[in-house]
Design an enzyme around this catalytic site. Sequence first.
Site, PDB file in Angstrom:
ATOM      1  CE  LYS A 166      43.982   0.188 -18.479  1.00 53.56           C
ATOM      2  NZ  LYS A 166      43.357   0.695 -19.928  1.00 53.56           N
TER       3      LYS A 166
ATOM      4  N   GLY B 168      47.134  -8.865 -23.469  1.00 53.56           N
ATOM      5  CA  GLY B 168      47.987  -7.637 -24.034  1.00 53.56           C
ATOM      6  C   GLY B 168      49.370  -8.002 -24.418  1.00 53.56           C
TER       7      GLY B 168
ATOM      8  CD  GLU C 283      45.916 -14.430 -24.526  1.00 53.52           C
ATOM      9  OE1 GLU C 283      47.077 -14.499 -25.389  1.00 53.52           O
ATOM     10  OE2 GLU C 283      45.011 -13.938 -25.082  1.00 53.52           O
TER      11      GLU C 283
ATOM     12  CB  CYS D 280      46.975 -13.075 -29.083  1.00 58.37           C
ATOM     13  SG  CYS D 280      45.428 -13.746 -28.425  1.00 58.37           S
TER      14      CYS D 280
ATOM     15  CD  GLU E 250      51.704 -10.616 -31.050  1.00 60.05           C
ATOM     16  OE1 GLU E 250      52.180  -9.594 -29.780  1.00 60.05           O
ATOM     17  OE2 GLU E 250      51.044 -11.381 -30.929  1.00 60.05           O
TER      18      GLU E 250
HETATM   19  P1  ADP Z   1      48.361  -3.628 -27.160  1.00 58.93           P
HETATM   20  O1  ADP Z   1      49.642  -3.953 -27.637  1.00 58.93           O
HETATM   21  O2  ADP Z   1      47.175  -4.752 -27.362  1.00 58.93           O
HETATM   22  O3  ADP Z   1      47.857  -2.338 -27.327  1.00 58.93           O
HETATM   23  P2  ADP Z   1      48.899  -3.347 -24.631  1.00 58.93           P
HETATM   24  O4  ADP Z   1      49.776  -4.297 -23.956  1.00 58.93           O
HETATM   25  O5  ADP Z   1      49.731  -2.200 -25.103  1.00 58.93           O
HETATM   26  O6  ADP Z   1      48.309  -4.250 -25.753  1.00 58.93           O
HETATM   27  O7  ADP Z   1      47.692  -2.880 -23.769  1.00 58.93           O
HETATM   28  C1  ADP Z   1      46.708  -3.479 -23.178  1.00 58.93           C
HETATM   29  C2  ADP Z   1      46.272  -3.040 -22.213  1.00 58.93           C
HETATM   30  O8  ADP Z   1      47.107  -2.766 -21.141  1.00 58.93           O
HETATM   31  C3  ADP Z   1      45.360  -1.862 -22.433  1.00 58.93           C
HETATM   32  O9  ADP Z   1      44.273  -1.730 -21.358  1.00 58.93           O
HETATM   33  C4  ADP Z   1      46.273  -0.877 -21.927  1.00 58.93           C
HETATM   34  O10 ADP Z   1      45.880   0.327 -21.319  1.00 58.93           O
HETATM   35  C5  ADP Z   1      46.957  -1.483 -20.884  1.00 58.93           C
HETATM   36  N1  ADP Z   1      48.379  -0.759 -20.331  1.00 58.93           N
HETATM   37  C6  ADP Z   1      49.288  -0.393 -21.203  1.00 58.93           C
HETATM   38  N2  ADP Z   1      50.465   0.012 -20.475  1.00 58.93           N
HETATM   39  C7  ADP Z   1      50.216  -0.408 -19.065  1.00 58.93           C
HETATM   40  C8  ADP Z   1      51.003  -0.438 -17.906  1.00 58.93           C
HETATM   41  N3  ADP Z   1      52.158  -0.031 -17.807  1.00 58.93           N
HETATM   42  N4  ADP Z   1      50.300  -1.101 -16.718  1.00 58.93           N
HETATM   43  C9  ADP Z   1      49.001  -1.629 -16.971  1.00 58.93           C
HETATM   44  N5  ADP Z   1      48.422  -1.577 -18.067  1.00 58.93           N
HETATM   45  C10 ADP Z   1      48.984  -1.135 -18.911  1.00 58.93           C
END
Ligand code: ADP
Length: 502
Positions: free
Chosen positions: A198, A251, A273, A307, A404
């Site tokens: 995803k 993320g 990560e 990161c 961050e």
């Molecule tokens: P960033 O701060 O880099 O946007 P996120 O952690 O918000 O990082 O997003 C990284 C990935 O996690 C994206 O693919 C996002 O769609 C997904 N994501 C965001 N919220 C959730 C959740 N509650 N469960 C699973 N995946 C999620």
Amino acid sequence: MSAAPETFNPSPETQAWLAGEHNLLIDGQRVAAASGERIEVFDPATEALITTVAGAGPEDIDRAVAAARKAFKGEWAKLTSYERARLMFKFADLIEENMSLLAEVEVLENGMPRMISEYTIAKFGGEFVRYFAGWVTKIHGMTIPVSPSEARNGESLTYTKREPIGVVGAIIPWNAPLAMAILKLAPTLATGCTIVLKPAELTPLTALLLGELAQQAGIPDGVVNVVPGYGQAAGAALSEHDGVDKISFTGSTAVGKSIIKASAGNLKKVTLELGGKSPFVVFPDADMERVIPGAVRGAFFLQGQNCMASTRLFVHEDVFEPVVEGIAAMAGGMTPGPGLNPGSMLGPLISGDQRDRVMGYIEDGKASAAELRCGGEALPGKGFFVKPTVFGRTNMDMKIAREEIFGPVMCVQAFGDSELEDVAAEANATIYGLSGSVWTKDISVAHKMAGLIDSGQVSINCHAAVDPAIPFGGNKQSGWGREFGMEGLEPYLKTKATTVLF
Ligand code: ADP
């Protein structure tokens, strides 16, 4: 410095690809989302709509997981390790052959300068996939001398096998979409797992393109499934899914924590990560010709949406002024612009929300006792550009130094003739522990300091050294587990021990 001046158009080949219909890739088929949802994808340099993609919901995740489960036991499982490696080498070749298309699509969806995208494709598309393809034929277990129960020496045999863990759910961010997708695909393929990938909702295109290339390479249908979708819908459904054996997530730390909770239902294995706030420690004898460009690259690579970014500099008082001055001059001279413009050195941030978040931190820094040494502003006009910003005389009580930011903001703090332990204590005064670097010509200081920094990775006289063979991952709240290198295979494997009594 002015706002994005000119837009450079992608090649006709890229335009033709973009004009296609971008659906989910499930079991080798391109299918619309069950709900019919489409996600709009924008170019962050111009704010123009690039295209739309299907947006997966829980029903689509069910279908993708079922396809990955079926493929895990199908033709893919019957391939010899040599055949699997050959498919991966072919995949790497195709990635390189399609470098221009991949780079243009990545630049458009993410905003990064084209040279950075091409660098990541060479590093991750070519080298990374081939590095993992090299492991395919070298994954094996052991025989172990034991004497279980009543067996006498020589009357039993115990051996272990390394088996693929199963269906991998991979969730990736938008900051380096192509590299992130490959980071998850390569160990999946090397170990014989299957994947539901995803991508981030803001940057779904490169992952779909990689899915097409995996198909072209001959990787069987259902092994690689790509499901763009929102985090709350598709990401959460994947993390909760009982048919998924392992989640590999890159993320934010906040989302990482929610993934751990969501994964508890079937106790799926999880690697994470997450964020960072990496220290960059400069001793007075360091080679300034290397320190200054190293700090600028370390902090502003991917506009600081990285990161591993060197966001906290600790500079010895004796060299503080020349270092800050040199960095501010170099960072202030970086030309921002759309990534397809060959002169652009700095792209936009990913979105208006991200720009506003970063500007919130910058305003906080301006209101603190820190000295603003360059930047401090967003560019007017279209595109989410923020000038590289350097704050001097920061300390670890300041929000800009602690949290961050994930934007082009560097904090520089001075230290005097303290004990190394005291400098390290400041460097470690964060919830993160991903990366860090030490700059000095004194090998004892270098290695002692490297040992004291609490992070998964430390570099000496460079920052954030990345290579497919160097284990990468975080301590503390920067994550769980390691990617890259031999250790990067481990989370995709499980051990089965078999014992026979003769
Ligand atoms: P960033 O701060 O880099 O946007 P996120 O952690 O918000 O990082 O997003 C990284 C990935 O996690 C994206 O693919 C996002 O769609 C997904 N994501 C965001 N919220 C959730 C959740 N509650 N469960 C699973 N995946 C999620």
